[in-house]
Design a protein around this motif. Structure first.
Motif, PDB file in Angstrom:
ATOM      1  N   GLY A   1       0.821  -1.208   0.000  1.00 34.79           N
ATOM      2  CA  GLY A   1       0.000   0.000   0.000  1.00 34.79           C
ATOM      3  C   GLY A   1       0.854   1.257   0.000  1.00 34.79           C
ATOM      4  O   GLY A   1       0.698   2.160   0.829  1.00 34.79           O
ATOM      5  N   TRP A   2       1.770   1.318  -0.944  1.00 29.13           N
ATOM      6  CA  TRP A   2       2.860   2.299  -0.963  1.00 29.13           C
ATOM      7  C   TRP A   2       2.398   3.744  -0.831  1.00 29.13           C
ATOM      8  O   TRP A   2       2.963   4.535  -0.062  1.00 29.13           O
ATOM      9  N   LYS A   3       1.362   4.118  -1.555  1.00 30.51           N
ATOM     10  CA  LYS A   3       0.947   5.525  -1.586  1.00 30.51           C
ATOM     11  C   LYS A   3       0.466   6.021  -0.223  1.00 30.51           C
ATOM     12  O   LYS A   3       0.577   7.210   0.087  1.00 30.51           O
ATOM     13  N   LYS A   4      -0.059   5.117   0.564  1.00 31.12           N
ATOM     14  CA  LYS A   4      -0.602   5.509   1.862  1.00 31.12           C
ATOM     15  C   LYS A   4       0.440   5.492   2.975  1.00 31.12           C
ATOM     16  O   LYS A   4       0.160   5.908   4.093  1.00 31.12           O
ATOM     17  N   ARG A   5       1.620   4.999   2.657  1.00 30.93           N
ATOM     18  CA  ARG A   5       2.651   4.842   3.688  1.00 30.93           C
ATOM     19  C   ARG A   5       3.401   6.147   3.937  1.00 30.93           C
ATOM     20  O   ARG A   5       3.507   7.014   3.065  1.00 30.93           O
ATOM     21  N   SER A   6       3.971   6.246   5.126  1.00 33.29           N
ATOM     22  CA  SER A   6       4.725   7.440   5.505  1.00 33.29           C
ATOM     23  C   SER A   6       6.101   7.448   4.847  1.00 33.29           C
ATOM     24  O   SER A   6       6.590   6.411   4.374  1.00 33.29           O
ATOM     25  N   ILE A   7       6.714   8.615   4.837  1.00 36.14           N
ATOM     26  CA  ILE A   7       8.073   8.732   4.301  1.00 36.14           C
ATOM     27  C   ILE A   7       9.023   7.843   5.085  1.00 36.14           C
ATOM     28  O   ILE A   7       9.901   7.188   4.496  1.00 36.14           O
ATOM     29  N   LYS A   8       8.857   7.788   6.402  1.00 38.35           N
ATOM     30  CA  LYS A   8       9.720   6.957   7.239  1.00 38.35           C
ATOM     31  C   LYS A   8       9.625   5.491   6.835  1.00 38.35           C
ATOM     32  O   LYS A   8      10.646   4.807   6.704  1.00 38.35           O
ATOM     33  N   PHE A   9       8.407   5.019   6.619  1.00 37.92           N
ATOM     34  CA  PHE A   9       8.204   3.623   6.220  1.00 37.92           C
ATOM     35  C   PHE A   9       8.870   3.347   4.869  1.00 37.92           C
ATOM     36  O   PHE A   9       9.568   2.333   4.695  1.00 37.92           O
ATOM     37  N   LYS A  10       8.675   4.254   3.908  1.00 37.02           N
ATOM     38  CA  LYS A  10       9.258   4.070   2.579  1.00 37.02           C
ATOM     39  C   LYS A  10      10.782   4.069   2.651  1.00 37.02           C
ATOM     40  O   LYS A  10      11.447   3.296   1.948  1.00 37.02           O
ATOM     41  N   ASN A  11      11.339   4.935   3.476  1.00 39.41           N
ATOM     42  CA  ASN A  11      12.793   4.974   3.646  1.00 39.41           C
ATOM     43  C   ASN A  11      13.323   3.670   4.218  1.00 39.41           C
ATOM     44  O   ASN A  11      14.358   3.156   3.777  1.00 39.41           O
ATOM     45  N   ILE A  12      12.626   3.118   5.199  1.00 45.18           N
ATOM     46  CA  ILE A  12      13.071   1.876   5.836  1.00 45.18           C
ATOM     47  C   ILE A  12      13.032   0.728   4.842  1.00 45.18           C
ATOM     48  O   ILE A  12      13.999  -0.041   4.708  1.00 45.18           O
ATOM     49  N   VAL A  13      11.926   0.593   4.107  1.00 43.87           N
ATOM     50  CA  VAL A  13      11.777  -0.506   3.143  1.00 43.87           C
ATOM     51  C   VAL A  13      12.815  -0.392   2.037  1.00 43.87           C
ATOM     52  O   VAL A  13      13.493  -1.371   1.686  1.00 43.87           O
ATOM     53  N   THR A  14      12.969   0.804   1.470  1.00 40.86           N
ATOM     54  CA  THR A  14      13.914   1.000   0.364  1.00 40.86           C
ATOM     55  C   THR A  14      15.349   0.774   0.832  1.00 40.86           C
ATOM     56  O   THR A  14      16.140   0.122   0.135  1.00 40.86           O
ATOM     57  N   SER A  15      15.693   1.288   1.997  1.00 38.36           N
ATOM     58  CA  SER A  15      17.048   1.097   2.537  1.00 38.36           C
ATOM     59  C   SER A  15      17.323  -0.379   2.801  1.00 38.36           C
ATOM     60  O   SER A  15      18.438  -0.866   2.551  1.00 38.36           O
ATOM     61  N   PHE A  16      16.321  -1.084   3.303  1.00 37.49           N
ATOM     62  CA  PHE A  16      16.479  -2.522   3.545  1.00 37.49           C
ATOM     63  C   PHE A  16      16.759  -3.262   2.239  1.00 37.49           C
ATOM     64  O   PHE A  16      17.664  -4.108   2.171  1.00 37.49           O
ATOM     65  N   LEU A  17      16.022  -2.918   1.183  1.00 37.60           N
ATOM     66  CA  LEU A  17      16.225  -3.574  -0.113  1.00 37.60           C
ATOM     67  C   LEU A  17      17.599  -3.227  -0.693  1.00 37.60           C
ATOM     68  O   LEU A  17      18.237  -4.069  -1.342  1.00 37.60           O
ATOM     69  N   ILE A  18      18.064  -2.008  -0.472  1.00 36.14           N
ATOM     70  CA  ILE A  18      19.406  -1.622  -0.927  1.00 36.14           C
ATOM     71  C   ILE A  18      20.464  -2.464  -0.229  1.00 36.14           C
ATOM     72  O   ILE A  18      21.396  -2.978  -0.859  1.00 36.14           O
ATOM     73  N   ILE A  19      20.331  -2.624   1.080  1.00 33.45           N
ATOM     74  CA  ILE A  19      21.303  -3.411   1.852  1.00 33.45           C
ATOM     75  C   ILE A  19      21.295  -4.863   1.393  1.00 33.45           C
ATOM     76  O   ILE A  19      22.357  -5.479   1.206  1.00 33.45           O
ATOM     77  N   VAL A  20      20.105  -5.419   1.174  1.00 37.39           N
ATOM     78  CA  VAL A  20      20.004  -6.799   0.688  1.00 37.39           C
ATOM     79  C   VAL A  20      20.676  -6.948  -0.668  1.00 37.39           C
ATOM     80  O   VAL A  20      21.415  -7.907  -0.916  1.00 37.39           O
TER      81      VAL A  20
END
Length: 348
Positions: free
Chosen positions: A160-179
């Motif tokens: 539900g990307w559009k409804k998520r906060s900037i903090k949530f998007k940053n955490i998910v994207t950063s996690f995928l970058i690290i992986v």
């Protein structure tokens, strides 16, 4: 000023410059004319593909926020496939009439794979053309690009990307970058590069997500970051040039597709500088290029042109002619194919 408006930013110009880097480097590389001179050391430090991936991450995340899922999917299709279908058809016909391939199971598999998301696939019988690898080798990045679209779309729907906060998007994207960094590092540390498993992994979004993700972070945090990038290109360019001089002076090896700490930090500074250029020198791209965008067409044709020159035994002194032909094919692709389909894209 709306810095996201096409007439105010330099995305088209940056893509074209990145395309020229790939074109020039490939032309000499295919001819085995890369040496240890300052010119090639310098041009190596501006990897066009890394820039493409970063910009794509930014623009795709932005496009999704302003589009419905249906219009987002249609836009992505219209941007990639019309020009790609013509390019693949031209490649196939060229190889057929030059008698490098026949109509058989190999050619059918090749044609089908190129029209899906497996552009990196090439049968052994096709490797006789040109440099001995892929008739149109640059298309592997199109495969990775398409995989990114699918990964982003599926992840965005599930979370539900559009409804998520900037903090949530940053955490998910950063996690995928690290992986992605870990996958890249471990595969290069523990796998043989000539194995099928490594080649499949190398051609996947999981191996290359890092800079797509960094581009996404730029969009997610655009409102907070723009103060240090917009109009600040001269400062970022000075920092980048100092680092480049150090790399060349100390003969530091910079890797483009293999994760390594110093290489990653350098490429990060390069991407920062690239985004600062995009949002500085307002309107430069529009003044130089107008609405014309030949980077995609030039990119998908250049390897085919270089390989054709090699097959025809064209002398290396005529390498710049491959640049001219590729650019003109890119222009034709834009005028005859891409421009019309992108007009449909804009209506969405």
């Amino acid at each position: 000023m709306n810095h996201l408006a096409k007439e105010n930013n330099n995305f088209n110009l940056v893509r074209l410059l990145a395309c020229f880097q790939v074109l020039i480097y490939h032309s000499y590389s295919f001819y085995h004319k890369i040496d240890d001179t300052l010119f090639f050391k310098f041009i190596w430090l501006f990897p066009g593909v890394v820039i493409f991936f970063s910009i794509s991450g930014f623009l795709i995340a932005k496009s999704f926020d302003y589009s419905s899922i249906k219009s987002f999917s249609i836009k992505r299709f219209l941007r990639i496939y019309p020009g790609l279908i013509v390019n693949i058809s031209a490649t196939f016909l060229l190889l057929y009439f030059l008698r490098f391939i026949k109509i058989n199971l190999d050619s059918i598999k090749y044609f089908v794979s190129q029209l899906t998301i497996f552009q990196f696939y090439v049968p052994e019988s096709f490797k006789k053309f040109g440099s001995g690898h892929h008739p149109n080798g640059a298309l592997w990045t199109i495969s990775v690009e398409l995989q990114f679209y699918f990964l982003f779309l599926v992840t965005a729907i599930l979370l539900g990307w559009k409804k998520r906060s900037i903090k949530f998007k940053n955490i998910v994207t950063s996690f995928l970058i690290i992986v992605s960094c870990l996958i890249n590092f471990l595969s290069n540390s523990h796998m043989y590069t000539e194995t099928i498993s490594f080649k499949l992994l190398f051609n996947s979004i999981f191996y290359h997500f890092t800079f797509f993700g960094i581009g996404m972070l730029f969009w997610i945090n655009f409102q907070n970051l723009k103060i240090i990038f917009i109009g600040k290109f001269k400062y970022w360019s000075i920092i980048l040039m100092i680092i480049i001089l150090m790399i060349i002076f100390f003969d530091i090896t910079i890797r483009r597709y293999q994760y390594e700490n110093l290489s990653f930090l350098y490429l990060l500074i390069l991407v920062f500088t690239t985004f600062s250029f995009v949002f500085s020198l307002n309107g430069l791209s529009y003044r130089l290029l107008g609405k014309t965008d030949i980077s995609y067409g030039t990119y998908i044709y250049h390897c085919l042109v270089i390989n054709l020159f090699i097959i025809l035994n064209v002398n290396e002194c005529l390498i710049p002619l491959t640049w001219l032909i590729s650019i003109n094919l890119g222009l034709l692709s834009w005028v005859l194919i891409e421009k019309g389909f992108l007009a449909k894209k804009s209506s969405l």
